[in-house]
Design a protein around this motif. Sequence first.
Motif, PDB file in Angstrom:
ATOM      1  N   ASN A  66       5.348  16.819  -3.495  1.00 40.75           N
ATOM      2  CA  ASN A  66       6.142  16.305  -2.365  1.00 40.75           C
ATOM      3  C   ASN A  66       5.231  15.740  -1.275  1.00 40.75           C
ATOM      4  N   ARG A  67       4.250  14.979  -1.702  1.00 42.23           N
ATOM      5  CA  ARG A  67       3.307  14.334  -0.790  1.00 42.23           C
ATOM      6  C   ARG A  67       3.025  12.936  -1.301  1.00 42.23           C
ATOM      7  N   PRO A  68       2.500  12.040  -0.461  1.00 45.08           N
ATOM      8  CA  PRO A  68       2.118  10.718  -0.958  1.00 45.08           C
ATOM      9  C   PRO A  68       1.126  10.826  -2.113  1.00 45.08           C
ATOM     10  N   LEU A 122       0.824  -1.222   0.000  1.00 45.49           N
ATOM     11  CA  LEU A 122       0.000   0.000   0.000  1.00 45.49           C
ATOM     12  C   LEU A 122       0.853   1.265   0.000  1.00 45.49           C
ATOM     13  N   ASP A 123       1.993   1.182  -0.637  1.00 43.31           N
ATOM     14  CA  ASP A 123       2.861   2.336  -0.826  1.00 43.31           C
ATOM     15  C   ASP A 123       2.826   2.699  -2.308  1.00 43.31           C
ATOM     16  N   PHE A 124       2.196   3.829  -2.632  1.00 41.47           N
ATOM     17  CA  PHE A 124       1.994   4.194  -4.034  1.00 41.47           C
ATOM     18  C   PHE A 124       2.952   5.290  -4.492  1.00 41.47           C
ATOM     19  N   GLN A 175      -0.172   7.243 -11.898  1.00 42.54           N
ATOM     20  CA  GLN A 175      -0.587   5.873 -11.577  1.00 42.54           C
ATOM     21  C   GLN A 175      -1.647   5.849 -10.479  1.00 42.54           C
ATOM     22  N   SER A 176      -1.522   6.725  -9.495  1.00 44.61           N
ATOM     23  CA  SER A 176      -2.485   6.745  -8.386  1.00 44.61           C
ATOM     24  C   SER A 176      -3.844   7.251  -8.837  1.00 44.61           C
ATOM     25  N   THR A 177      -3.871   8.300  -9.673  1.00 44.91           N
ATOM     26  CA  THR A 177      -5.160   8.818 -10.151  1.00 44.91           C
ATOM     27  C   THR A 177      -5.867   7.806 -11.038  1.00 44.91           C
TER      28      THR A 177
END
Length: 307
Positions: free
Chosen positions: A83-85, A74-76, A274-276
Motif C-alpha cells: 500500500n505504498r508507491p 512518473l506515476d508507477f 514493473q518498478s523493480t
Amino acid sequence: MFSYISRRTFQSLLAVVGLLVLVFFLARLTGDPAYLYLPLDSTEAQRTAFNELNGFDRPLVVQFGAYLADVVRLDFGTALSRNRPAMEVALEAFPQTLKLAAIAMSLALAAAVVIGALTAARPGTAFDRTATTFSLACASAPDFWVAITAILVFSVSLGMLPTSGTGSLLHWIMPIGVLMLRPFGLLTQVVRGQMLGVLSAAYVKTARASGIGGRRVLFVHGLRNALLPVVTVAGDLTAGLVNGAVVIETIFGWPGIGKTMIDAIMKRDFALIQSTVLVTAVAIFLLNILIDLIYAALDPRIRHEAT
C-alpha cells in the motif's frame, strides 16, 4: 564520443521499453491478484469489485496504454502488497543490492588482480597450479549450492554466522563471500592470461634488462597494459551481479531489489514487479555507459574511434 554515448543511450532506451512491454504482459499471466488479496471466502462480486478498483478488469492493451501514460507522468502505480508507491519501494530496496554488489566486486577484483598477476609471474609453479584450480572451481560453482552449503557449515554446524538479515557485520560475510566467488574466479583467469602475454612483450623484457625491480615491472609496466580486457569483464560481471543477486538475496533474506522482485511476483503485485525491473534495467544501462567511459579513458584509440 558524445555521438557514441547518444547512440548507446538510444539503443538502451529501446531495450528498456521492450523489457517493460514483455514484463507487463508476462506478469499478468501469473493469475488474478484478487484471489491473493481477498479472503478465501470472498464472493465473485467482491473479486469483480477489486479488479475494477485496480483497473484489472480492462483489456490488457488498455491497461498497458494507461500504464505508459502514467509512466510518462512518473506515476508507477501503487504496490498492492505494501500500500505504498511501487517506485518508492523499489528505490528503497535497490541501495542494499548496490552495496552488496559493489563490495563483492571490489573485493573480487582486488584479489583477482593480485593473485592473477602473481600466478602469471610464476607460471607452472605449485602456487600457479593451486591458484588456477581454485579460481576455476570458484568460477564453476553454482551460487545457490555454495550459499546453501555455507549456511549448513557456518550457521547450522558451527553457529558462527547468522543466516539472514543485515543487522551487523557478521550478516554481510556470507552474502558477500558467496557473491564474489564467481567474479573472482573469472577475473583471476582473465588477469593471468593477459599478464602472461604482456610479460613476454619486448618492452617488459627491456625494462627488466635495464634493472627495474620485478615488482614494479609486474604491477606498473605489466598490469597497466593488461587492464583493458579486465575492465571489460569486470564491468559485465558487475552488471550481472546487480541483475543476478536475486538468488543470493532470497537465500540469505537480504532486503535488496532482487528479493523485493521475487516477493512481488509471489504476491502478484504487478506495479511492484514493473518498478523493480525498471530500476534494475536503468541501473544496468547506466553502469554500461560508465564502463564505456572508463574504457575510453584508459585507451585513447577507443575514444578517437567513438568520435
